[in-house]
Design an enzyme around this catalytic site. Structure first.
Site, PDB file in Angstrom:
ATOM      1  N   VAL A 185      37.616  43.076  32.495  1.00 40.95           N
ATOM      2  CA  VAL A 185      38.597  41.981  32.563  1.00 40.95           C
ATOM      3  C   VAL A 185      37.968  40.596  32.388  1.00 40.95           C
ATOM      4  O   VAL A 185      38.653  39.589  32.568  1.00 40.95           O
ATOM      5  CB  VAL A 185      39.402  42.027  33.886  1.00 40.95           C
ATOM      6  CG1 VAL A 185      40.211  43.307  33.964  1.00 40.95           C
ATOM      7  CG2 VAL A 185      38.491  41.909  35.108  1.00 40.95           C
ATOM      8  N   LYS A 186      36.715  40.510  32.013  1.00 42.14           N
ATOM      9  CA  LYS A 186      36.101  39.193  31.844  1.00 42.14           C
ATOM     10  C   LYS A 186      36.340  38.634  30.427  1.00 42.14           C
ATOM     11  O   LYS A 186      36.796  39.352  29.546  1.00 42.14           O
ATOM     12  CB  LYS A 186      34.596  39.288  32.138  1.00 42.14           C
ATOM     13  CG  LYS A 186      34.289  39.675  33.588  1.00 42.14           C
ATOM     14  CD  LYS A 186      34.909  38.721  34.600  1.00 42.14           C
ATOM     15  CE  LYS A 186      34.244  38.728  35.958  1.00 42.14           C
ATOM     16  NZ  LYS A 186      34.618  39.859  36.841  1.00 42.14           N
ATOM     17  N   THR A 187      36.014  37.354  30.254  1.00 42.43           N
ATOM     18  CA  THR A 187      36.340  36.670  28.993  1.00 42.43           C
ATOM     19  C   THR A 187      35.758  37.384  27.778  1.00 42.43           C
ATOM     20  O   THR A 187      36.411  37.501  26.750  1.00 42.43           O
ATOM     21  CB  THR A 187      35.851  35.206  29.015  1.00 42.43           C
ATOM     22  OG1 THR A 187      36.403  34.580  30.156  1.00 42.43           O
ATOM     23  CG2 THR A 187      36.288  34.448  27.764  1.00 42.43           C
TER      24      THR A 187
END
Ligand SMILES: *Cc1c(COP(=O)(O)O)cnc(C)c1O
Length: 397
Positions: A185-187
């Site tokens: 779910v990170k950039t």
């Protein structure tokens, strides 16, 4: 934020290179690789991204924090100062090394409060861990001064803030060591993965060896390598690194979309006098992964966040009652629920966590709403979301 929203052909191509040669491991097997070294390539891309001399990829952001602390010599009995608002990984990574997490208040940046840090320093303090939460940052100038004055290691957890800058420097490259996560779910995502960033060659070499069983990586016969010190396995695989390599090349595009979406919502909410925004320290530029705003009090923030949920405004949270990100509900930590015995040092260090006064943090987190900024929203979708949010807030003031 989530890079997975824009997963596509570029990622598939990089992964297919690895599937074609069948070398899923980042070290060795030179003859079979057909020239592909995805982890190495991603590390050199990230050196550019973070304008830093050294990057060591690891298996997760949590591993990155542990490896960074270990690389700097933090261990049994050492105190590490960390904020009350972060992710559970912060204390996990500290406790894994037998070190003692010392929790202190945040301020209106929603990150470490430098005054609270200074008050918490004892002869046992070895490091300050600043967590650049939700795409923005603490007052890094003040924290650097404190770290220098007290001869402490400054570790920067920038897992949520890739692309943010402070006085022109990328977040994660300002402390002695920086940590990033590339979880799903990170950039930018690798699926699972993380990185330790540093300009200090010794720390880098330590991180390189420590994350691979202490292997010194000298020569080209892995079996014959020596082990100057103990290590563990926090390696990233070539498959994961391949996904990250495609994603990092798209980072400028991701950041631009984030910024556009962030600004549309911010502008709509700024028209409401009761809405205020988190403080961004002078010289700071947010990554725009999240928009954080405050309402007059906990009660209003709670009703607004419930109304958001009811009316379909997703990915917005009030963290006051959240069990992943904020001290109030970290019962498993306060109760020291552990599968295995915990050292007396840590027990003593955490013994007053249940009764400690974190009313300043409560004040900031209670009023705050944090909205994830998605990459897949179209401009029209963001505009109507912004209007809807403003309408709901006004109805509940
Ligand atoms: C995601 C995150 C981590 C942990 O990263 P993982 O890759 O999920 O282990 C650590 N710190 C912060 C602030 C995070 O947001």
């Amino acid at each position: 934020m989530p890079g997975f929203e824009l997963f596509g052909d570029l990622e598939r191509k990089e992964v297919n290179d690895v599937l074609d040669n069948g070398v899923l491991m980042r070290y060795g097997f030179d003859g079979m690789r057909k020239g592909y070294w995805k982890a190495k390539e991603l590390e050199s891309e990230l050196q550019n991204t973070f304008q830093s001399k050294h990057v060591q990829l690891v298996s997760s952001g949590t591993a990155a924090v542990s490896v960074a602390l270990a690389a700097a010599g933090v261990g049994a009995g050492d105190e590490v100062i960390m904020p009350t608002f972060t992710f559970v990984a912060s204390f996990e990574a500290i406790m894994m090394l037998g070190a003692i997490p010392v929790l202190v208040d945040i301020d209106d940046t929603l990150c470490l409060n430098p005054e609270a840090v200074e008050k918490a320093i004892t002869p046992k303090t070895k490091a300050i861990m600043v967590v650049q939460m939700c795409g923005s940052m603490a007052d890094m100038g003040a924290l650097k001064t404190i770290a220098t004055e007290h001869n402490l290691i400054l570790v920067e957890d920038a897992c949520q803030a890739i692309g943010g800058t402070y006085k022109g420097q990328p977040l994660g490259s300002i402390g002695d060591l920086g940590c990033f996560s590339f979880d799903f779910v990170k950039t930018i995502t690798c699926g699972e993965g993380g990185a330790v960033v540093t300009n200090n060659k010794d720390y880098y070499i330590n991180a390189d060896h420590y994350s691979d069983h202490g292997h010194d990586h000298v020569g080209n016969d892995r079996g014959a390598e020596s082990h100057p010190f103990l290590g563990y396995n926090f390696r990233i695989s070539e498959l994961h690194a391949a996904v990250g390599l495609a994603q990092v090349k798209r980072l400028p595009e991701f950041l631009e979309i984030q910024k556009r979406n962030f600004n549309i919502i911010r502008k709509a909410l700024a028209e409401i006098p009761e809405v205020t925004f988190r403080k961004v320290p002078e010289g700071g530029e947010e990554s725009c992964a999240f928009l954080n705003f405050s309402l007059p009090n906990l009660e209003i923030a709670t009703t607004v966040s419930e109304a958001f949920k009811e009316k379909g405004v997703d990915v917005c949270w009030n963290y006051y009652n959240n069990s992943w990100h904020y001290i109030r509900r970290w019962d498993h930590l306060k109760d020291l629920n552990s599968l295995y015995p915990i050292s007396e040092d840590i027990r003593r260090g955490l013994s007053n966590l249940k009764t400690q006064d974190f009313s300043i943090s409560d004040y900031h987190i209670g009023r705050n709403i944090s909205c994830l900024i998605k990459l897949s929203w179209t401009e029209d979708e963001v505009k109507s979301r912004a209007l809807k949010m403003a309408k709901i807030i006004k109805e509940h003031l």
